[in-house]
Design a protein around this motif. Sequence first.
Motif, PDB file in Angstrom:
ATOM      1  N   VAL A 486       1.323  -1.482  -0.267  1.00  0.00           N
ATOM      2  CA  VAL A 486      -0.020  -0.344   0.163  1.00  0.00           C
ATOM      3  C   VAL A 486       0.557   1.270  -0.414  1.00  0.00           C
ATOM      4  CG1 VAL A 486      -1.729   1.231   1.407  1.00  0.00           C
ATOM      5  CG2 VAL A 486      -2.297  -1.185   1.103  1.00  0.00           C
ATOM      6  N   LEU A 487       1.835   1.718   0.685  1.00  0.00           N
ATOM      7  CA  LEU A 487       2.882   2.709   0.947  1.00  0.00           C
ATOM      8  C   LEU A 487       3.166   3.022  -0.419  1.00  0.00           C
ATOM      9  CD1 LEU A 487       4.650   4.893   2.689  1.00  0.00           C
ATOM     10  CD2 LEU A 487       5.745   2.691   2.850  1.00  0.00           C
ATOM     11  N   CYS A 488       4.143   1.318  -1.206  1.00  0.00           N
ATOM     12  CA  CYS A 488       4.562   1.691  -2.454  1.00  0.00           C
ATOM     13  C   CYS A 488       3.375   2.240  -3.380  1.00  0.00           C
ATOM     14  CB  CYS A 488       5.048  -0.159  -3.079  1.00  0.00           C
ATOM     15  SG  CYS A 488       6.498   0.054  -2.700  1.00  0.00           S
ATOM     16  N   LEU A 489       1.978   2.024  -4.001  1.00  0.00           N
ATOM     17  CA  LEU A 489       1.248   2.341  -3.698  1.00  0.00           C
ATOM     18  C   LEU A 489       1.258   3.787  -4.510  1.00  0.00           C
ATOM     19  CD1 LEU A 489      -1.809  -0.494  -4.245  1.00  0.00           C
ATOM     20  CD2 LEU A 489      -0.184   0.544  -5.983  1.00  0.00           C
ATOM     21  N   VAL A 490       0.615   4.129  -2.655  1.00  0.00           N
ATOM     22  CA  VAL A 490       0.708   5.862  -2.244  1.00  0.00           C
ATOM     23  C   VAL A 490       2.347   6.298  -2.386  1.00  0.00           C
ATOM     24  CG1 VAL A 490       0.349   6.762  -0.763  1.00  0.00           C
ATOM     25  CG2 VAL A 490      -1.169   5.008  -0.154  1.00  0.00           C
ATOM     26  N   LEU A 491       3.031   6.122  -2.372  1.00  0.00           N
ATOM     27  CA  LEU A 491       4.008   6.635  -3.063  1.00  0.00           C
ATOM     28  C   LEU A 491       4.125   6.236  -4.241  1.00  0.00           C
ATOM     29  CD1 LEU A 491       7.395   5.174  -0.489  1.00  0.00           C
ATOM     30  CD2 LEU A 491       5.567   7.784  -0.300  1.00  0.00           C
ATOM     31  N   ALA A 492       3.903   6.031  -5.486  1.00  0.00           N
ATOM     32  CA  ALA A 492       3.587   5.565  -6.920  1.00  0.00           C
ATOM     33  C   ALA A 492       3.299   7.213  -7.380  1.00  0.00           C
ATOM     34  CB  ALA A 492       2.972   5.246  -7.632  1.00  0.00           C
ATOM     35  N   GLN A 493       2.242   7.946  -6.384  1.00  0.00           N
ATOM     36  CA  GLN A 493       1.822   9.646  -6.427  1.00  0.00           C
ATOM     37  C   GLN A 493       2.804  10.443  -5.568  1.00  0.00           C
ATOM     38  OE1 GLN A 493      -0.780   9.116  -8.256  1.00  0.00           O
ATOM     39  NE2 GLN A 493      -0.418   6.839  -8.407  1.00  0.00           N
ATOM     40  N   TRP A 494       3.802  10.034  -6.658  1.00  0.00           N
ATOM     41  CA  TRP A 494       4.538  11.119  -5.500  1.00  0.00           C
ATOM     42  C   TRP A 494       4.962  12.839  -5.792  1.00  0.00           C
ATOM     43  CZ3 TRP A 494       8.101  14.049  -9.306  1.00  0.00           C
ATOM     44  CH2 TRP A 494       8.607  13.499 -10.041  1.00  0.00           C
ATOM     45  N   PRO A 495       4.036  13.082  -6.910  1.00  0.00           N
ATOM     46  CA  PRO A 495       4.059  14.642  -7.504  1.00  0.00           C
ATOM     47  C   PRO A 495       2.943  14.706  -6.887  1.00  0.00           C
ATOM     48  CG  PRO A 495       4.033  13.281  -9.820  1.00  0.00           C
ATOM     49  CD  PRO A 495       4.128  12.109  -8.394  1.00  0.00           C
ATOM     50  N   VAL A 496       1.918  14.435  -6.226  1.00  0.00           N
ATOM     51  CA  VAL A 496       1.355  15.307  -5.621  1.00  0.00           C
ATOM     52  C   VAL A 496       1.501  14.891  -4.175  1.00  0.00           C
ATOM     53  CG1 VAL A 496      -1.254  14.333  -4.738  1.00  0.00           C
ATOM     54  CG2 VAL A 496      -1.006  13.710  -6.650  1.00  0.00           C
ATOM     55  N   LEU A 498       4.769  15.426  -3.438  1.00  0.00           N
ATOM     56  CA  LEU A 498       4.604  16.789  -3.110  1.00  0.00           C
ATOM     57  C   LEU A 498       4.460  17.805  -3.418  1.00  0.00           C
ATOM     58  CD1 LEU A 498       8.109  15.731  -6.031  1.00  0.00           C
ATOM     59  CD2 LEU A 498       8.294  15.932  -3.414  1.00  0.00           C
ATOM     60  N   SER A 499       3.384  18.001  -4.307  1.00  0.00           N
ATOM     61  CA  SER A 499       2.914  18.991  -4.006  1.00  0.00           C
ATOM     62  C   SER A 499       1.999  19.607  -2.459  1.00  0.00           C
ATOM     63  CB  SER A 499       1.337  19.018  -4.886  1.00  0.00           C
ATOM     64  OG  SER A 499       0.552  18.372  -4.530  1.00  0.00           O
ATOM     65  N   GLY A 500       2.069  19.110  -1.507  1.00  0.00           N
ATOM     66  CA  GLY A 500       1.518  19.176  -0.218  1.00  0.00           C
ATOM     67  C   GLY A 500       0.322  18.240  -0.229  1.00  0.00           C
ATOM     68  N   ASP A 501      -0.206  18.097  -0.707  1.00  0.00           N
ATOM     69  CA  ASP A 501      -1.404  17.712  -0.373  1.00  0.00           C
ATOM     70  C   ASP A 501      -1.321  16.854   1.206  1.00  0.00           C
ATOM     71  OD1 ASP A 501      -3.799  16.014  -0.134  1.00  0.00           O
ATOM     72  OD2 ASP A 501      -4.750  16.553  -1.987  1.00  0.00           O
ATOM     73  N   PRO A 502      -2.311  17.441   1.907  1.00  0.00           N
ATOM     74  CA  PRO A 502      -2.790  16.905   3.123  1.00  0.00           C
ATOM     75  C   PRO A 502      -2.697  15.727   3.738  1.00  0.00           C
ATOM     76  CG  PRO A 502      -4.616  18.399   2.984  1.00  0.00           C
ATOM     77  CD  PRO A 502      -3.493  18.873   1.411  1.00  0.00           C
ATOM     78  N   VAL A 503      -3.880  15.133   2.843  1.00  0.00           N
ATOM     79  CA  VAL A 503      -4.629  13.809   2.568  1.00  0.00           C
ATOM     80  C   VAL A 503      -3.699  12.855   2.268  1.00  0.00           C
ATOM     81  CG1 VAL A 503      -6.205  12.543   1.966  1.00  0.00           C
ATOM     82  CG2 VAL A 503      -6.674  14.456   1.863  1.00  0.00           C
ATOM     83  N   TRP A 504      -2.951  12.529   1.367  1.00  0.00           N
ATOM     84  CA  TRP A 504      -1.933  11.935   0.398  1.00  0.00           C
ATOM     85  C   TRP A 504      -0.784  11.845   2.037  1.00  0.00           C
ATOM     86  CZ3 TRP A 504      -2.791   7.788  -2.392  1.00  0.00           C
ATOM     87  CH2 TRP A 504      -3.483   8.443  -3.074  1.00  0.00           C
ATOM     88  N   ILE A 505      -0.219  13.172   2.574  1.00  0.00           N
ATOM     89  CA  ILE A 505       0.730  13.359   3.536  1.00  0.00           C
ATOM     90  C   ILE A 505       0.352  12.449   4.583  1.00  0.00           C
ATOM     91  CG2 ILE A 505       2.053  14.510   4.461  1.00  0.00           C
ATOM     92  CD1 ILE A 505       2.082  16.501   2.916  1.00  0.00           C
ATOM     93  N   SER A 506      -0.929  12.981   5.280  1.00  0.00           N
ATOM     94  CA  SER A 506      -1.394  12.307   6.202  1.00  0.00           C
ATOM     95  C   SER A 506      -1.672  10.270   5.999  1.00  0.00           C
ATOM     96  CB  SER A 506      -2.838  12.564   6.643  1.00  0.00           C
ATOM     97  OG  SER A 506      -2.828  13.973   6.730  1.00  0.00           O
ATOM     98  N   VAL A 507      -1.818  10.314   4.617  1.00  0.00           N
ATOM     99  CA  VAL A 507      -2.112   8.428   5.141  1.00  0.00           C
ATOM    100  C   VAL A 507      -0.626   7.713   4.674  1.00  0.00           C
ATOM    101  CG1 VAL A 507      -2.059   7.066   2.932  1.00  0.00           C
ATOM    102  CG2 VAL A 507      -3.816   8.362   3.250  1.00  0.00           C
ATOM    103  N   VAL A 508       0.670   8.689   3.968  1.00  0.00           N
ATOM    104  CA  VAL A 508       1.927   8.179   4.035  1.00  0.00           C
ATOM    105  C   VAL A 508       2.093   7.958   5.442  1.00  0.00           C
ATOM    106  CG1 VAL A 508       4.351   8.792   3.783  1.00  0.00           C
ATOM    107  CG2 VAL A 508       2.408   9.161   1.631  1.00  0.00           C
ATOM    108  N   VAL A 509       2.185   9.104   6.753  1.00  0.00           N
ATOM    109  CA  VAL A 509       2.380   9.125   8.153  1.00  0.00           C
ATOM    110  C   VAL A 509       1.758   8.448   8.735  1.00  0.00           C
ATOM    111  CG1 VAL A 509       3.075  10.601  10.016  1.00  0.00           C
ATOM    112  CG2 VAL A 509       3.113  11.803   8.134  1.00  0.00           C
ATOM    113  N   VAL A 510       0.463   7.562   8.715  1.00  0.00           N
ATOM    114  CA  VAL A 510       0.140   6.379   9.674  1.00  0.00           C
ATOM    115  C   VAL A 510       0.002   4.523   8.902  1.00  0.00           C
ATOM    116  CG1 VAL A 510      -2.225   4.782   9.520  1.00  0.00           C
ATOM    117  CG2 VAL A 510      -2.232   7.957   9.140  1.00  0.00           C
TER     118      VAL A 510
END
Length: 587
Positions: A486-496, A498-510
């Motif tokens: 799941v983490l790799c799937l999320v990190l595959a959206q790395w442009p999002v 890097l844009s600072g989207d709080p939702v995606w960043i929160s998912v990565v932190v969790v």
Amino acid sequence: MLYQVLCRFGGKLIRRRTLEKEVPEFKFVRSLNTLDLVALSVGSTVGAGMYVLAGEVASNQAGPSIMICFLVAGLSSLLAGLCYAEFSARVPHPGSAYLYTFVTIGEFWAFIPGWNLILSCVVDVVILIQVWALAFDNLIGNSISQTLHESISQSVSQVLEDKLGYFSVVLLLFVIEIQQLSNRGYFMVAKVMTLVKLLLLSFVIISGFIKGDLHNWNLTEEDYAKAGLNDTSGLGPLGSGGFVPFGFQGILHGSATCFYAFIGFSIIVTRIKETQNPQHSIPMGIVISLFFCFLVYFGVSAALTLMVPYYHLQPGSTLPEAFLHIGWTPAYHVVAFGFLCSFSGIFWGLIFHIRLVIYMMAQDGLLFPVLAKIHTGTYTSIVATVVFGVIQAIMAFFFRVIDLMDFSSVGTLISYSLVAFCVLIVRYQPDRRNEENEAEAQQQNLPAAETLTLQGLLFPGSSTPTPLSGRVVYVCSSLLVLLLIVLCLVLAQWPVLLSGDPVWISVVVVLVVLITGLTGVIWRQPQNSSPLHFKVPALPVLPLLSIFVNVCLIMQMTADTWARFGVWMLIGFAVYIAYGIQHSLVT
């Protein structure tokens, strides 16, 4: 009733081979030392991939940063190599990922790397055939392709015309393989061919640093314009210039493609019974050969991109063509001829690997028994040769070299991940005999059975593994693999990200917090202290890192590659469900 049926079915999927059970093997003479294994591994690893892959990746995926791609791919292979090295010390039998998985997590999971090993070996033979034909055609000035084009272009399509040369080579090697009765003298030939390749690649590296231009690592759009390529410059097909013209995404794609160049070291573990001191030589051979291959790839890719601006490299360009760019035509012919000769020494090693895996799976009842028949005193199966010879011919006929490389890489990455998972599991399991004794004791004294508590989870009361701690590690490791995917799937959206989207960043932190917590739980469990000549250091971090890197590379494969791989796996699962699960000899 349904519950019982499902339980029996699930039990069949995870039944494990015991090491006490006889492993199908052949009688060999123990004559190989560490140097022989290193030569065998380097000879199998450094080959067709380097001949065509460097130009392919540098031209449209990574540019000069292809060196970083080889570094990432080498890291993935090194981590996998450490896991293979521990299992080679733990399970002193040939069989590679198939056997390692079988004795650790069960039959169904073992079938996956076994089936993928067959795919990888078959594809490797096809790639070698195609590259051999390409090298021969280039050596004689492309006479074959020109003759075919002039003589049969009116009768067949261009696609079929381009593949007839490969098809004829498949038939030729098929006949040679049928007539092959032994591997006498193979290791001497392999060592000589490996030496030839290393000398050629050393010449390429030295030539690159003599004739290279550092400006080729810092190209700009002005250089494109001077070369008459200004219409396609500036974030177009040629990238944006500099050392990383295609950006971070280009490095990721290039790393996934470059991974194929490191496939081959696992051939060492198929030679355990021929090794004088396998517990020492196998781990050393794996690590030394992988490190050596990385140095060679790093040097060759640096020399290539220094000699030739990456935009002059065309998809399908071969390594010797770099010498045509700098005007060294004699060197082009010498290098092409050397590679042509050196490729011939690899075929028997790959064919041996195919036979061994097929033989073991057929002996275990997972494949049809006719595939395990012995022919004229050797373990060559005529039926297996026919079946996989036809498959190789079809692949050579319809697929490009780079497509086959990615095809093989997907299956190998999955096999490497399973081996890393097995290392993580087996190090925290009690010895089989101790586990049986404890189970008997628990049956006789049920109140003394272990119970899982939070305190016991973080502060186990035993310094040695118990069945309960082993199950904790098994569950935590399985959850970790799912979270890493799941983490790799999320990190595959790395442009999002890097844009600072709080939702995606929160998912990565969790996800990172959960992964860290589960890793800590595994780290607190007692490890098996059985003495081995080699153990993976920094458990549980290194196996998890191996799985993470492998999954990241898998994510970079194209949809076409996944479609081909999916068809192959569907065929395999159909064979296993229709035949293997019913006829398995493992109880």
